[in-house]
Motif scaffolding. Sequence first.
Motif, PDB file in Angstrom:
ATOM      1  N   GLU A  48      46.262  49.087  44.345  1.00  0.00           N
ATOM      2  CA  GLU A  48      45.979  48.733  42.960  1.00  0.00           C
ATOM      3  C   GLU A  48      45.755  47.224  42.833  1.00  0.00           C
ATOM      4  O   GLU A  48      46.358  46.436  43.560  1.00  0.00           O
ATOM      5  CB  GLU A  48      47.150  49.152  42.062  1.00  0.00           C
ATOM      6  N   PRO A  49      44.891  46.800  41.893  1.00  0.00           N
ATOM      7  CA  PRO A  49      44.634  45.359  41.711  1.00  0.00           C
ATOM      8  C   PRO A  49      45.723  44.701  40.855  1.00  0.00           C
ATOM      9  O   PRO A  49      45.501  44.336  39.701  1.00  0.00           O
ATOM     10  CB  PRO A  49      43.279  45.352  40.988  1.00  0.00           C
ATOM     11  N   ASP A  50      46.912  44.567  41.431  1.00  0.00           N
ATOM     12  CA  ASP A  50      48.024  43.991  40.675  1.00  0.00           C
ATOM     13  C   ASP A  50      48.555  42.702  41.300  1.00  0.00           C
ATOM     14  O   ASP A  50      49.601  42.201  40.914  1.00  0.00           O
ATOM     15  CB  ASP A  50      49.160  45.012  40.541  1.00  0.00           C
ATOM     16  N   GLY A  51      47.848  42.167  42.272  1.00  0.00           N
ATOM     17  CA  GLY A  51      48.281  40.938  42.925  1.00  0.00           C
ATOM     18  C   GLY A  51      49.004  41.183  44.235  1.00  0.00           C
ATOM     19  O   GLY A  51      49.113  40.281  45.069  1.00  0.00           O
ATOM     20  N   SER A  52      49.509  42.397  44.458  1.00  0.00           N
ATOM     21  CA  SER A  52      50.267  42.678  45.675  1.00  0.00           C
ATOM     22  C   SER A  52      49.384  42.698  46.925  1.00  0.00           C
ATOM     23  O   SER A  52      49.887  42.617  48.045  1.00  0.00           O
ATOM     24  CB  SER A  52      51.000  44.017  45.550  1.00  0.00           C
ATOM     25  N   PHE A  53      48.071  42.785  46.736  1.00  0.00           N
ATOM     26  CA  PHE A  53      47.130  42.779  47.859  1.00  0.00           C
ATOM     27  C   PHE A  53      47.242  41.499  48.683  1.00  0.00           C
ATOM     28  O   PHE A  53      46.821  41.467  49.842  1.00  0.00           O
ATOM     29  CB  PHE A  53      45.704  42.938  47.319  1.00  0.00           C
ATOM     30  N   ILE A  54      47.825  40.462  48.107  1.00  0.00           N
ATOM     31  CA  ILE A  54      47.953  39.188  48.807  1.00  0.00           C
ATOM     32  C   ILE A  54      48.674  39.364  50.145  1.00  0.00           C
ATOM     33  O   ILE A  54      48.345  38.708  51.138  1.00  0.00           O
ATOM     34  CB  ILE A  54      48.698  38.151  47.930  1.00  0.00           C
ATOM     35  N   GLU A  55      49.661  40.267  50.193  1.00  0.00           N
ATOM     36  CA  GLU A  55      50.422  40.472  51.420  1.00  0.00           C
ATOM     37  C   GLU A  55      49.533  41.070  52.516  1.00  0.00           C
ATOM     38  O   GLU A  55      49.588  40.654  53.679  1.00  0.00           O
ATOM     39  CB  GLU A  55      51.625  41.365  51.146  1.00  0.00           C
ATOM     40  N   LEU A  56      48.711  42.050  52.137  1.00  0.00           N
ATOM     41  CA  LEU A  56      47.781  42.630  53.108  1.00  0.00           C
ATOM     42  C   LEU A  56      46.746  41.597  53.535  1.00  0.00           C
ATOM     43  O   LEU A  56      46.388  41.513  54.720  1.00  0.00           O
ATOM     44  CB  LEU A  56      47.076  43.842  52.490  1.00  0.00           C
ATOM     45  N   ASP A  57      46.255  40.829  52.589  1.00  0.00           N
ATOM     46  CA  ASP A  57      45.236  39.827  52.893  1.00  0.00           C
ATOM     47  C   ASP A  57      45.769  38.785  53.885  1.00  0.00           C
ATOM     48  O   ASP A  57      45.099  38.442  54.866  1.00  0.00           O
ATOM     49  CB  ASP A  57      44.783  39.142  51.600  1.00  0.00           C
ATOM     50  N   GLU A  58      46.971  38.303  53.620  1.00  0.00           N
ATOM     51  CA  GLU A  58      47.562  37.323  54.536  1.00  0.00           C
ATOM     52  C   GLU A  58      47.763  37.918  55.930  1.00  0.00           C
ATOM     53  O   GLU A  58      47.535  37.234  56.935  1.00  0.00           O
ATOM     54  CB  GLU A  58      48.899  36.837  53.981  1.00  0.00           C
ATOM     55  N   SER A  59      48.181  39.172  55.979  1.00  0.00           N
ATOM     56  CA  SER A  59      48.398  39.811  57.280  1.00  0.00           C
ATOM     57  C   SER A  59      47.089  39.907  58.062  1.00  0.00           C
ATOM     58  O   SER A  59      47.079  39.760  59.291  1.00  0.00           O
ATOM     59  CB  SER A  59      49.020  41.201  57.102  1.00  0.00           C
ATOM     60  N   PHE A  60      45.984  40.144  57.365  1.00  0.00           N
ATOM     61  CA  PHE A  60      44.683  40.205  58.038  1.00  0.00           C
ATOM     62  C   PHE A  60      44.337  38.860  58.668  1.00  0.00           C
ATOM     63  O   PHE A  60      43.980  38.782  59.860  1.00  0.00           O
ATOM     64  CB  PHE A  60      43.576  40.591  57.052  1.00  0.00           C
ATOM     65  N   HIS A  61      44.416  37.809  57.876  1.00  0.00           N
ATOM     66  CA  HIS A  61      44.000  36.498  58.367  1.00  0.00           C
ATOM     67  C   HIS A  61      44.911  35.997  59.483  1.00  0.00           C
ATOM     68  O   HIS A  61      44.441  35.329  60.424  1.00  0.00           O
ATOM     69  CB  HIS A  61      43.928  35.513  57.206  1.00  0.00           C
ATOM     70  N   LEU A  62      46.193  36.316  59.410  1.00  0.00           N
ATOM     71  CA  LEU A  62      47.101  35.931  60.493  1.00  0.00           C
ATOM     72  C   LEU A  62      46.788  36.707  61.772  1.00  0.00           C
ATOM     73  O   LEU A  62      46.767  36.140  62.867  1.00  0.00           O
ATOM     74  CB  LEU A  62      48.554  36.173  60.069  1.00  0.00           C
ATOM     75  N   ALA A  63      46.547  38.006  61.641  1.00  0.00           N
ATOM     76  CA  ALA A  63      46.209  38.815  62.818  1.00  0.00           C
ATOM     77  C   ALA A  63      44.900  38.351  63.436  1.00  0.00           C
ATOM     78  O   ALA A  63      44.759  38.302  64.665  1.00  0.00           O
ATOM     79  CB  ALA A  63      46.118  40.290  62.422  1.00  0.00           C
ATOM     80  N   LEU A  64      43.941  38.005  62.592  1.00  0.00           N
ATOM     81  CA  LEU A  64      42.648  37.511  63.079  1.00  0.00           C
ATOM     82  C   LEU A  64      42.844  36.225  63.879  1.00  0.00           C
ATOM     83  O   LEU A  64      42.273  36.058  64.966  1.00  0.00           O
ATOM     84  CB  LEU A  64      41.714  37.264  61.890  1.00  0.00           C
TER      85      LEU A  64
END
Length: 240
Positions: free
Chosen positions: A132-148
């Motif tokens: 859902e677009p509630d701001g919690s996506f930030i955690e997934l987004d950060e995990s992507f960039h760190l893994a990359l």
Amino acid sequence: MDVETTATRATAAQLLRERAYTQIRRMVMLGEFPTGQRLAEEPIAEQLAVSRTPVREAFVRLHADRLLKRFNDGGYYVAEIDLFDMRDLYELRLTLELRGLTRALEEGISHDRDALVELREAWLAIQADPPEPDGSFIELDESFHLALLRSSGNLALAETLESVNGRIRAVRTYDFLTEDRITSSIAEHLGIVEALLDDDIALSVDRLRDHIGASLEVVEQRAAEAIRQRSLRSRRNRGA
């Protein structure tokens, strides 16, 4: 009271706390609280139809997220947004992530292909069932960039990015308040990974620049609007 009933109540209480946290975080980011004003637990609890306890717990979490600041006597108020500091930190973030991509241009250095394949599969699953677009996506987004960045083989770069993320997390959350931003961000993530798997470093660099640039533009616009809304509410309160 049996074990099943106790577990059910505990689950319901946890959902209530999470809902209160999510709703108050969204209210903060939309500028619904005046600048510098102490946040009152009772009226917010009434508005959300919850007790004061989940509201109080949400304040503690939002303080840890750097969205709220704390008065000396323990009350909370909305943290000010420093747009100039944010731009500097976005520039540092981009520098770190681009270095991670371009390391593979040096002889003897390559990305961890297995890690990239795993990352692609994880984000294809997220694309199939986006949050859902509630701001919690930030955690997934950060995990992507760190893994990359970790896939580049330089863990010190990833550790530095993690530190930068902590400093800009509060404002970056503004990027993920609408469904279209969630959808586009997921697609952009996959595009960056696909370019790396195709050994097209130049394309991955271009896509990463566009991705972070689009994020900065959205964050600046929404953060500036939140600042404006808070200022308007503060003026109205002084005039009341």
